[in-house]
Scaffold this active site. Structure first.
Site, PDB file in Angstrom:
ATOM      1  N   ARG A   1       0.861  -1.173   0.000  1.00 51.76           N
ATOM      2  CA  ARG A   1       0.000   0.000   0.000  1.00 51.76           C
ATOM      3  C   ARG A   1       0.901   1.227   0.000  1.00 51.76           C
ATOM      4  O   ARG A   1       2.005   1.210   0.561  1.00 51.76           O
ATOM      5  CB  ARG A   1      -0.919   0.026   1.230  1.00 51.76           C
ATOM      6  CG  ARG A   1      -2.034  -1.013   1.216  1.00 51.76           C
ATOM      7  CD  ARG A   1      -3.097  -0.680   0.189  1.00 51.76           C
ATOM      8  NE  ARG A   1      -4.266  -1.551   0.279  1.00 51.76           N
ATOM      9  CZ  ARG A   1      -4.421  -2.674  -0.395  1.00 51.76           C
ATOM     10  NH1 ARG A   1      -3.435  -3.093  -1.198  1.00 51.76           N
ATOM     11  NH2 ARG A   1      -5.523  -3.385  -0.273  1.00 51.76           N
TER      12      ARG A   1
ATOM     13  N   GLU B   1      -2.849   8.407  -3.640  1.00 51.60           N
ATOM     14  CA  GLU B   1      -3.283   7.527  -4.722  1.00 51.60           C
ATOM     15  C   GLU B   1      -4.756   7.777  -5.008  1.00 51.60           C
ATOM     16  O   GLU B   1      -5.554   7.813  -4.075  1.00 51.60           O
ATOM     17  CB  GLU B   1      -3.066   6.061  -4.318  1.00 51.60           C
ATOM     18  CG  GLU B   1      -3.340   5.087  -5.440  1.00 51.60           C
ATOM     19  CD  GLU B   1      -3.048   3.652  -5.031  1.00 51.60           C
ATOM     20  OE1 GLU B   1      -3.985   2.819  -5.162  1.00 51.60           O
ATOM     21  OE2 GLU B   1      -1.920   3.356  -4.589  1.00 51.60           O
TER      22      GLU B   1
ATOM     23  N   HIS C   1      -1.554   0.695  -9.561  1.00 50.87           N
ATOM     24  CA  HIS C   1      -2.207  -0.232  -8.635  1.00 50.87           C
ATOM     25  C   HIS C   1      -2.930  -1.350  -9.393  1.00 50.87           C
ATOM     26  O   HIS C   1      -4.143  -1.521  -9.306  1.00 50.87           O
ATOM     27  CB  HIS C   1      -3.196   0.510  -7.726  1.00 50.87           C
ATOM     28  CG  HIS C   1      -3.476  -0.251  -6.448  1.00 50.87           C
ATOM     29  ND1 HIS C   1      -3.892   0.370  -5.292  1.00 50.87           N
ATOM     30  CD2 HIS C   1      -3.402  -1.573  -6.147  1.00 50.87           C
ATOM     31  CE1 HIS C   1      -4.073  -0.530  -4.338  1.00 50.87           C
ATOM     32  NE2 HIS C   1      -3.782  -1.731  -4.848  1.00 50.87           N
TER      33      HIS C   1
END
Length: 313
Positions: free
Chosen positions: A228, A256, A275
């Site tokens: 993450r 993000e 991602h």
């Protein structure tokens, strides 16, 4: 007893679902498919924002199970306080192992062998040859050695590495060697040519790869983040990238999505993917097998897989 089950896939797309429950399709649309108060088993839509994922939770007064389709649970965890006591939260351990491990190897090899530079050269019709680092003979450190970390090592084995070091929250022994505790990172980091982050985002791992962590990495090392974005201190990483001391391959970032104009976009020595560790063709069959198995277990009152916590007072 009839159960209401909310699924992000049409029930007809899943083989082996148990008879009995009322299956409702909901993949984050504005309108709910039924009264959330009647839902007993909630499968969280995949790759939706936390706001979407948590929106029905406050009204799910009868829910017994919340099942994510990701290994991480940080996108629903803030909403758990809205749930009744005794609700089991299950993650998707095993669903993303193949996809995320493949991307990890892709990022490592692409970064070491200079693939982004070759693509830019192709765009400008330039022949950019020369020597590049190989993965062979490198030392790799995997931080977060769970199911995905193990799958990453499976794919590293053929590459003639010098060694693989493994770190997890709890030390243990595996067939491939020891798994060290996080407290061992200061001793392990200086030896690693490639550091792979695949740890969950928790209060303990937030900012784990901060200034001190990065300073302990050897000159020229590659940091790969498939965990993450919040596991890495972005400001500290930018300082190392801009100095040219480290390189990075990031499937996740903080913030993000990475906004236009953010300095990470153009930092030297960084490769960014948006991602995409999980969403591949391998996701659907594995996710559907998990859901079918979990729902059969639920209906038959058998132990569920991947229970990561149970809500309480």
């Amino acid at each position: 007893m009839t159960y209401e089950v909310w699924l992000p896939f049409p029930a007809d797309d899943l083989e082996g679902l148990p008879a009995g429950p009322n299956y409702r399709y909901w993949n984050g649309e504005q309108d709910f498919p039924a009264d959330p108060a009647d839902c007993a088993f909630y499968v969280v839509p995949y790759m939706k924002s936390s706001d979407v994922s948590m929106r029905p939770l406050a009204d799910m007064t009868s829910v017994q199970v919340v099942q994510t389709l990701s290994a991480g649970i940080d996108h629903v965890q803030p909403g758990l306080r809205l749930l009744p006591e005794g609700v089991r939260l299950c993650n998707a351990r095993g669903v993303h192992d193949a996809s995320t491990a493949e991307l990890t190897l892709t990022l490592i090899l692409s970064s070491l062998r200079g693939i982004p530079d070759f693509v830019r050269g192709q765009d400008s019709e330039q022949w950019r040859s020369g020597f590049r680092p190989a993965l062979a003979d490198k030392s790799v450190l995997i931080v977060g050695y769970g199911a995905v970390g193990s799958a990453i090592e499976d794919r590293l084995v053929p590459f003639e590495l010098a060694r693989v070091a493994r770190v997890a929250r709890h030390p243990r022994e595996t067939a491939r060697g020891p798994v060290h505790p996080i407290s061992a990172l200061p001793e392990l980091l200086p030896d690693a040519d490639v550091v792979v982050l695949i740890t969950p985002l928790t209060e303990q791992t937030k900012g784990l790869a901060g200034a001190d962590f990065l300073a302990r990495m050897k000159d020229g090392a590659l940091l790969v983040n498939v965990a993450r974005g919040g596991v890495v201190d972005t400001k500290a990483l930018l300082a190392e990238l801009e100095s040219g001391r480290l390189t990075a391959a990031l499937d996740v970032t903080d913030p993000e999505p990475l906004p236009p104009g953010h300095p990470l976009w153009h930092a030297p020595g960084v490769l960014i993917s948006p991602h995409v560790g999980g969403p591949t063709s391998a996701f659907y069959p594995r996710a559907k097998r998990l859901l079918s198995d979990q729902l059969n277990r639920f209906v038959n009152r058998e132990p569920l897989r991947n229970v990561v916590l149970t809500t309480g007072p």
